[in-house]
Design a protein around this motif. Structure first.
Motif, mmCIF file in Angstrom:
data_model
loop_
_atom_site.group_PDB
_atom_site.id
_atom_site.type_symbol
_atom_site.label_atom_id
_atom_site.label_comp_id
_atom_site.label_asym_id
_atom_site.label_seq_id
_atom_site.Cartn_x
_atom_site.Cartn_y
_atom_site.Cartn_z
ATOM 1 N N ASP A 254 0.811 -1.220 0.000
ATOM 2 C CA ASP A 254 0.000 0.000 0.000
ATOM 3 C C ASP A 254 0.842 1.267 0.000
ATOM 4 O OD1 ASP A 254 -2.343 -1.471 0.004
ATOM 5 O OD2 ASP A 254 -2.547 -1.417 2.191
ATOM 6 N N GLU A 255 2.150 1.126 0.171
ATOM 7 C CA GLU A 255 3.025 2.295 0.266
ATOM 8 C C GLU A 255 3.442 2.772 -1.123
ATOM 9 O OE1 GLU A 255 7.335 3.677 2.120
ATOM 10 O OE2 GLU A 255 6.829 1.548 2.012
ATOM 11 N N ILE A 256 3.177 4.043 -1.407
ATOM 12 C CA ILE A 256 3.624 4.648 -2.660
ATOM 13 C C ILE A 256 5.066 5.084 -2.464
ATOM 14 C CG2 ILE A 256 3.306 6.571 -4.263
ATOM 15 C CD1 ILE A 256 0.294 6.425 -3.584
ATOM 16 N N ILE A 257 5.960 4.550 -3.320
ATOM 17 C CA ILE A 257 7.382 4.867 -3.197
ATOM 18 C C ILE A 257 7.874 5.761 -4.333
ATOM 19 C CG2 ILE A 257 7.916 2.823 -1.853
ATOM 20 C CD1 ILE A 257 9.063 1.621 -4.508
ATOM 21 N N GLY A 258 6.983 6.099 -5.230
ATOM 22 C CA GLY A 258 7.327 6.999 -6.328
ATOM 23 C C GLY A 258 6.132 7.203 -7.217
ATOM 24 N N GLY A 259 6.203 8.248 -7.993
ATOM 25 C CA GLY A 259 5.106 8.477 -8.914
ATOM 26 C C GLY A 259 5.273 9.758 -9.689
ATOM 27 N N LEU A 260 4.380 9.912 -10.633
ATOM 28 C CA LEU A 260 4.355 11.140 -11.411
ATOM 29 C C LEU A 260 2.919 11.595 -11.603
ATOM 30 C CD1 LEU A 260 3.385 10.509 -14.594
ATOM 31 C CD2 LEU A 260 5.675 9.555 -14.702
ATOM 32 N N GLN A 261 2.783 12.880 -11.781
ATOM 33 C CA GLN A 261 1.494 13.500 -12.090
ATOM 34 C C GLN A 261 1.666 14.258 -13.395
ATOM 35 O OE1 GLN A 261 -0.466 15.979 -9.018
ATOM 36 N NE2 GLN A 261 -0.476 17.601 -10.562
ATOM 37 N N ALA A 262 0.725 14.085 -14.292
ATOM 38 C CA ALA A 262 0.811 14.725 -15.599
ATOM 39 C C ALA A 262 -0.573 15.119 -16.076
ATOM 40 C CB ALA A 262 1.479 13.783 -16.607
ATOM 41 N N SER A 263 -0.600 15.897 -17.146
ATOM 42 C CA SER A 263 -1.874 16.258 -17.752
ATOM 43 C C SER A 263 -1.698 16.345 -19.259
ATOM 44 C CB SER A 263 -2.400 17.582 -17.190
ATOM 45 O OG SER A 263 -1.501 18.629 -17.460
ATOM 46 N N ILE A 264 -2.821 16.260 -19.927
ATOM 47 C CA ILE A 264 -2.843 16.395 -21.385
ATOM 48 C C ILE A 264 -3.239 17.823 -21.713
ATOM 49 C CG2 ILE A 264 -4.024 15.696 -23.500
ATOM 50 C CD1 ILE A 264 -4.370 12.927 -22.215
ATOM 51 N N VAL A 265 -2.466 18.437 -22.598
ATOM 52 C CA VAL A 265 -2.780 19.771 -23.103
ATOM 53 C C VAL A 265 -2.720 19.676 -24.622
ATOM 54 C CG1 VAL A 265 -2.106 22.189 -23.165
ATOM 55 C CG2 VAL A 265 -1.804 20.873 -21.058
ATOM 56 N N HIS B 167 -0.257 17.222 -26.469
ATOM 57 C CA HIS B 167 0.988 16.872 -25.793
ATOM 58 C C HIS B 167 0.732 16.629 -24.311
ATOM 59 C CE1 HIS B 167 0.947 21.316 -25.359
ATOM 60 N NE2 HIS B 167 1.553 21.092 -24.212
ATOM 61 N N CYS B 168 1.743 16.113 -23.660
ATOM 62 C CA CYS B 168 1.663 15.762 -22.248
ATOM 63 C C CYS B 168 2.533 16.730 -21.455
ATOM 64 C CB CYS B 168 2.171 14.328 -22.081
ATOM 65 S SG CYS B 168 2.204 13.770 -20.381
ATOM 66 N N VAL B 169 2.022 17.194 -20.334
ATOM 67 C CA VAL B 169 2.807 18.031 -19.436
ATOM 68 C C VAL B 169 3.079 17.217 -18.168
ATOM 69 C CG1 VAL B 169 2.877 20.146 -18.061
ATOM 70 C CG2 VAL B 169 1.823 20.170 -20.341
ATOM 71 N N LEU B 170 4.339 16.889 -17.960
ATOM 72 C CA LEU B 170 4.757 16.204 -16.739
ATOM 73 C C LEU B 170 4.875 17.277 -15.661
ATOM 74 C CD1 LEU B 170 5.854 13.845 -15.070
ATOM 75 C CD2 LEU B 170 8.102 14.319 -16.092
ATOM 76 N N GLU B 171 3.984 17.200 -14.672
ATOM 77 C CA GLU B 171 3.926 18.237 -13.647
ATOM 78 C C GLU B 171 4.800 17.905 -12.447
ATOM 79 O OE1 GLU B 171 -0.270 18.094 -13.056
ATOM 80 O OE2 GLU B 171 -0.689 19.262 -14.868
ATOM 81 N N LEU B 172 4.809 16.660 -12.029
ATOM 82 C CA LEU B 172 5.563 16.243 -10.857
ATOM 83 C C LEU B 172 6.124 14.846 -11.079
ATOM 84 C CD1 LEU B 172 2.934 17.212 -8.113
ATOM 85 C CD2 LEU B 172 5.011 18.493 -8.672
ATOM 86 N N LEU B 173 7.353 14.636 -10.639
ATOM 87 C CA LEU B 173 7.964 13.312 -10.627
ATOM 88 C C LEU B 173 8.702 13.195 -9.308
ATOM 89 C CD1 LEU B 173 8.910 10.604 -11.883
ATOM 90 C CD2 LEU B 173 10.809 11.880 -12.890
ATOM 91 N N TRP B 174 8.410 12.126 -8.570
ATOM 92 C CA TRP B 174 9.030 11.925 -7.258
ATOM 93 C C TRP B 174 9.350 10.459 -7.066
ATOM 94 C CZ3 TRP B 174 6.593 8.988 -3.362
ATOM 95 C CH2 TRP B 174 7.292 8.913 -2.151
#
Length: 140
Positions: A49-60, A63-70
């Motif tokens: 259940d533990e999130i150890i990484g991820g990304l948040q993005a959106s479509i514009v 194209h894709c905008v990568l907003e966050l990567l951790w």
């Protein structure tokens, strides 16, 4: 008429702005993806259940905008960031997106993105103060 600032916008406010700009842009930028502009999504890496990484993005538009990567500090250097980015590219290809754009600061991940084929298309110095912001793109 009132001008209202909201730091907790409602879905109605967000939808009105989204639809307004979509209607304005429609004659010039037909949406050639199954998701509309502003569609947000995440890709996560989990241990149980533990999130150890991820990304948040959106479509514009198309194209894709990568907003966050951790990536959790304990998983850095393991290739997890690259795996998340590979999944982002798969998603982008499946949805016929033409490029991925992102922004990073001088102490963050510029070499990481360049290793993955991104190139710098813009630089803002002293933004935030005493740092440099890099804007990167990868054409698909």
């Amino acid at each position: 008429m009132k001008i209202i600032l909201s730091t907790s916008p409602t879905q109605t406010q967000l939808a009105a702005i989204h639809q307004g700009i979509a209607d304005f842009n429609a004659p010039f930028l037909p949406n050639d993806t199954p998701h509309g502009t502003g569609h947000k999504f995440v890709i996560t890496a989990q241990n149980g259940d533990e999130i150890i990484g991820g990304l948040q993005a959106s479509i514009v538009w198309s194209h894709c905008v990568l907003e966050l990567l951790w990536v959790n500090e304990s998983a850095r250097g393991s290739g997890l960031g690259s795996q998340l980015m590979q999944q982002l590219e798969v998603f982008a290809h499946e949805h016929k997106l033409h490029q991925i754009r992102t922004e990073t600061l001088d102490f963050q991940a510029k070499p990481f993105y360049e290793k993955l084929g991104f190139s710098v298309y813009g630089i803002l110095e002293n933004t935030p103060p005493e740092h440099t912001s890099y804007f990167l793109v990868k054409h698909l």
